[in-house]
Scaffold this motif. Sequence first.
Motif, PDB file in Angstrom:
ATOM      1  N   ALA A   9      -2.766  -4.521  -2.297  1.00  0.00           N
ATOM      2  CA  ALA A   9      -2.491  -3.155  -2.742  1.00  0.00           C
ATOM      3  C   ALA A   9      -1.571  -2.447  -1.752  1.00  0.00           C
ATOM      4  CB  ALA A   9      -3.800  -2.380  -2.897  1.00  0.00           C
ATOM      5  N   ALA A  10      -1.850  -2.593  -0.450  1.00  0.00           N
ATOM      6  CA  ALA A  10      -1.022  -1.955   0.575  1.00  0.00           C
ATOM      7  C   ALA A  10       0.412  -2.472   0.516  1.00  0.00           C
ATOM      8  CB  ALA A  10      -1.619  -2.199   1.958  1.00  0.00           C
ATOM      9  N   VAL A  11       0.574  -3.782   0.311  1.00  0.00           N
ATOM     10  CA  VAL A  11       1.916  -4.374   0.220  1.00  0.00           C
ATOM     11  C   VAL A  11       2.668  -3.814  -0.987  1.00  0.00           C
ATOM     12  CG1 VAL A  11       3.207  -6.502  -0.170  1.00  0.00           C
ATOM     13  CG2 VAL A  11       1.285  -6.491   1.425  1.00  0.00           C
ATOM     14  N   LEU A  12       2.007  -3.791  -2.144  1.00  0.00           N
ATOM     15  CA  LEU A  12       2.666  -3.304  -3.355  1.00  0.00           C
ATOM     16  C   LEU A  12       3.003  -1.821  -3.260  1.00  0.00           C
ATOM     17  CD1 LEU A  12       0.662  -5.144  -6.169  1.00  0.00           C
ATOM     18  CD2 LEU A  12       3.060  -5.485  -5.537  1.00  0.00           C
ATOM     19  N   ILE A  13       2.096  -1.030  -2.694  1.00  0.00           N
ATOM     20  CA  ILE A  13       2.369   0.399  -2.536  1.00  0.00           C
ATOM     21  C   ILE A  13       3.546   0.600  -1.585  1.00  0.00           C
ATOM     22  CG2 ILE A  13       1.452   2.570  -1.641  1.00  0.00           C
ATOM     23  CD1 ILE A  13      -1.310   1.675  -2.648  1.00  0.00           C
ATOM     24  N   GLY A  14       3.588  -0.175  -0.502  1.00  0.00           N
ATOM     25  CA  GLY A  14       4.709  -0.087   0.427  1.00  0.00           C
ATOM     26  C   GLY A  14       6.027  -0.439  -0.245  1.00  0.00           C
ATOM     27  N   GLN A  58      -2.151   0.681  -6.732  1.00  0.00           N
ATOM     28  CA  GLN A  58      -3.282   1.600  -6.872  1.00  0.00           C
ATOM     29  C   GLN A  58      -4.414   0.968  -7.683  1.00  0.00           C
ATOM     30  OE1 GLN A  58      -1.235   4.983  -8.558  1.00  0.00           O
ATOM     31  NE2 GLN A  58      -0.923   5.941  -6.563  1.00  0.00           N
ATOM     32  N   VAL A  59      -4.060   0.160  -8.691  1.00  0.00           N
ATOM     33  CA  VAL A  59      -5.081  -0.531  -9.484  1.00  0.00           C
ATOM     34  C   VAL A  59      -5.821  -1.541  -8.607  1.00  0.00           C
ATOM     35  CG1 VAL A  59      -5.462  -2.141 -11.388  1.00  0.00           C
ATOM     36  CG2 VAL A  59      -3.908  -0.207 -11.684  1.00  0.00           C
ATOM     37  N   LEU A  60      -5.081  -2.298  -7.799  1.00  0.00           N
ATOM     38  CA  LEU A  60      -5.720  -3.258  -6.899  1.00  0.00           C
ATOM     39  C   LEU A  60      -6.592  -2.534  -5.872  1.00  0.00           C
ATOM     40  CD1 LEU A  60      -2.882  -5.861  -6.208  1.00  0.00           C
ATOM     41  CD2 LEU A  60      -4.987  -6.210  -7.504  1.00  0.00           C
ATOM     42  N   GLY A  61      -6.098  -1.388  -5.397  1.00  0.00           N
ATOM     43  CA  GLY A  61      -6.884  -0.605  -4.453  1.00  0.00           C
ATOM     44  C   GLY A  61      -8.180  -0.117  -5.076  1.00  0.00           C
ATOM     45  N   ALA A  78      -4.210   2.129   4.187  1.00  0.00           N
ATOM     46  CA  ALA A  78      -3.352   2.992   4.992  1.00  0.00           C
ATOM     47  C   ALA A  78      -2.213   2.232   5.653  1.00  0.00           C
ATOM     48  CB  ALA A  78      -4.179   3.706   6.061  1.00  0.00           C
ATOM     49  N   THR A  79      -2.308   0.888   5.700  1.00  0.00           N
ATOM     50  CA  THR A  79      -1.230   0.103   6.308  1.00  0.00           C
ATOM     51  C   THR A  79       0.004   0.047   5.416  1.00  0.00           C
ATOM     52  OG1 THR A  79      -2.074  -1.982   5.380  1.00  0.00           O
ATOM     53  CG2 THR A  79      -2.893  -1.336   7.559  1.00  0.00           C
ATOM     54  N   ASN A  80      -0.034   0.653   4.230  1.00  0.00           N
ATOM     55  CA  ASN A  80       1.141   0.637   3.355  1.00  0.00           C
ATOM     56  C   ASN A  80       2.353   1.236   4.049  1.00  0.00           C
ATOM     57  OD1 ASN A  80       1.776   3.567   2.271  1.00  0.00           O
ATOM     58  ND2 ASN A  80      -0.446   3.389   2.175  1.00  0.00           N
ATOM     59  N   LEU A  81       2.136   2.163   4.991  1.00  0.00           N
ATOM     60  CA  LEU A  81       3.250   2.764   5.724  1.00  0.00           C
ATOM     61  C   LEU A  81       3.986   1.712   6.546  1.00  0.00           C
ATOM     62  CD1 LEU A  81       4.928   5.133   6.779  1.00  0.00           C
ATOM     63  CD2 LEU A  81       3.143   5.527   8.489  1.00  0.00           C
ATOM     64  N   LEU A  82       3.238   0.828   7.234  1.00  0.00           N
ATOM     65  CA  LEU A  82       3.869  -0.215   8.036  1.00  0.00           C
ATOM     66  C   LEU A  82       4.652  -1.190   7.155  1.00  0.00           C
ATOM     67  CD1 LEU A  82       1.090  -1.058  10.655  1.00  0.00           C
ATOM     68  CD2 LEU A  82       3.126   0.361  10.946  1.00  0.00           C
ATOM     69  N   PHE A  83       4.067  -1.567   6.021  1.00  0.00           N
ATOM     70  CA  PHE A  83       4.781  -2.461   5.103  1.00  0.00           C
ATOM     71  C   PHE A  83       6.046  -1.777   4.573  1.00  0.00           C
ATOM     72  CE2 PHE A  83       0.471  -4.389   4.642  1.00  0.00           C
ATOM     73  CZ  PHE A  83       0.804  -5.667   5.046  1.00  0.00           C
ATOM     74  N   ALA A  84       5.934  -0.483   4.285  1.00  0.00           N
ATOM     75  CA  ALA A  84       7.104   0.252   3.792  1.00  0.00           C
ATOM     76  C   ALA A  84       8.216   0.269   4.832  1.00  0.00           C
ATOM     77  CB  ALA A  84       6.709   1.683   3.419  1.00  0.00           C
ATOM     78  N   LEU A  85       7.863   0.479   6.106  1.00  0.00           N
ATOM     79  CA  LEU A  85       8.870   0.496   7.173  1.00  0.00           C
ATOM     80  C   LEU A  85       9.551  -0.865   7.302  1.00  0.00           C
ATOM     81  CD1 LEU A  85       7.017   2.557   9.929  1.00  0.00           C
ATOM     82  CD2 LEU A  85       8.958   3.302   8.551  1.00  0.00           C
ATOM     83  N   VAL A  86       8.765  -1.941   7.181  1.00  0.00           N
ATOM     84  CA  VAL A  86       9.335  -3.290   7.281  1.00  0.00           C
ATOM     85  C   VAL A  86      10.272  -3.571   6.109  1.00  0.00           C
ATOM     86  CG1 VAL A  86       8.795  -5.758   7.226  1.00  0.00           C
ATOM     87  CG2 VAL A  86       7.407  -4.209   8.617  1.00  0.00           C
ATOM     88  N   PHE A  87       9.830  -3.237   4.890  1.00  0.00           N
ATOM     89  CA  PHE A  87      10.672  -3.467   3.720  1.00  0.00           C
ATOM     90  C   PHE A  87      11.940  -2.611   3.773  1.00  0.00           C
ATOM     91  CE2 PHE A  87       6.457  -4.582   1.641  1.00  0.00           C
ATOM     92  CZ  PHE A  87       6.672  -5.948   1.775  1.00  0.00           C
ATOM     93  N   ALA A  88      11.821  -1.387   4.283  1.00  0.00           N
ATOM     94  CA  ALA A  88      13.000  -0.535   4.425  1.00  0.00           C
ATOM     95  C   ALA A  88      13.967  -1.135   5.427  1.00  0.00           C
ATOM     96  CB  ALA A  88      12.584   0.870   4.859  1.00  0.00           C
ATOM     97  N   HIS A  89      13.430  -1.730   6.482  1.00  0.00           N
ATOM     98  CA  HIS A  89      14.275  -2.392   7.487  1.00  0.00           C
ATOM     99  C   HIS A  89      15.048  -3.552   6.862  1.00  0.00           C
ATOM    100  CE1 HIS A  89      15.503  -4.684  10.985  1.00  0.00           C
ATOM    101  NE2 HIS A  89      14.731  -5.681  10.618  1.00  0.00           N
ATOM    102  N   VAL A  90      14.371  -4.337   6.020  1.00  0.00           N
ATOM    103  CA  VAL A  90      15.031  -5.468   5.362  1.00  0.00           C
ATOM    104  C   VAL A  90      16.092  -4.970   4.378  1.00  0.00           C
ATOM    105  CG1 VAL A  90      14.679  -7.409   3.793  1.00  0.00           C
ATOM    106  CG2 VAL A  90      13.028  -6.954   5.621  1.00  0.00           C
ATOM    107  N   LEU A  91      15.778  -3.913   3.645  1.00  0.00           N
ATOM    108  CA  LEU A  91      16.685  -3.407   2.613  1.00  0.00           C
ATOM    109  C   LEU A  91      17.912  -2.745   3.215  1.00  0.00           C
ATOM    110  CD1 LEU A  91      17.078  -2.974  -0.436  1.00  0.00           C
ATOM    111  CD2 LEU A  91      15.874  -0.808  -0.207  1.00  0.00           C
TER     112      LEU A  91
END
Length: 289
Positions: A9-14, A58-61, A78-91
């Motif tokens: 869920a955190a990965v998908l939200i990120g 959100q459904v998985l959460g 709450a770790t979705n923020l870290l995943f979002a930062l990593v994905f933003a870095h890649v993008l």
Amino acid sequence: MKFFFALAAAVLIGIGFVAQQHAAYREPLGEMLHLKLLSHLARNRLWLLGIAAMVCGQVLGATALDESDVSSVEPILATNLLFALVFAHVLYREPLNRRVWQGGILVTAGSGLFLAFGRPHAGRPPGPESTRWLVAAVVVVLVVFLVLTARPRSLRTKAMLLAASAGMLWGVQDVLTRGSLLVLGHGVGGLVRSWLPYGMILIAVVGLLLAQSAFDAAPLRISLPAATAAEPLIGIILGILIFYERVRTTPEALAAMVAGLLMMVGGIVVLGRSPYLGKRETVETERQR
């Protein structure tokens, strides 16, 4: 299994946040806080994929929460923020410097610490006509104040204030969703006659508009952390005041919750001070060339 669901869920939200921000950041600044922004984004495939990813997350959460208690699942979400930062870095292929990592870890760890030690539980649900819902109205008034305060500010400050406002509304949406589900337990007819589901939809649309406006104003590391921190805080506060939920009040729990709050605020400040190139500055630089 609950850990897998929460982490997925955190990965998908990120991923969803990154896709939404990538699409919204390319919209004109003049569309901020206007429904035109949502109508334009609704025609963008990447943004729609971002919304779909966030909904699936959100459904998985919710599935993870159904299998376990809030205190063990929410810190992982709450770790979705870290995943979002990593994905933003890649993008965006932008370097993630030490300050960005420090801020992201502080916000995530602070949220997890607050939720893990607070452990909201039990409670006495209110009816749709209960005056306890006025507390949610107070939060909405505060959101209006923050939005009005944000209008004349710089893009950096505006993005953070709008993101915080979106997170606060997401917290209100969480309690309205719970209230709607409780009413639904007594029959569909009662839900249709109740104001709760309609209020939930309205809050969801306004929260989405504020979030996309924040994404339109600044990069993800500026526009997302405040929302990530505000949603669980407002959700817990409203859960206590509206649903009469209880949190742990031992000296250790209180100290941990205060420490978590300070870490979240510190992380937002650190991320807010990280260097970035806003849209107006980018245009001016290109003109000088």
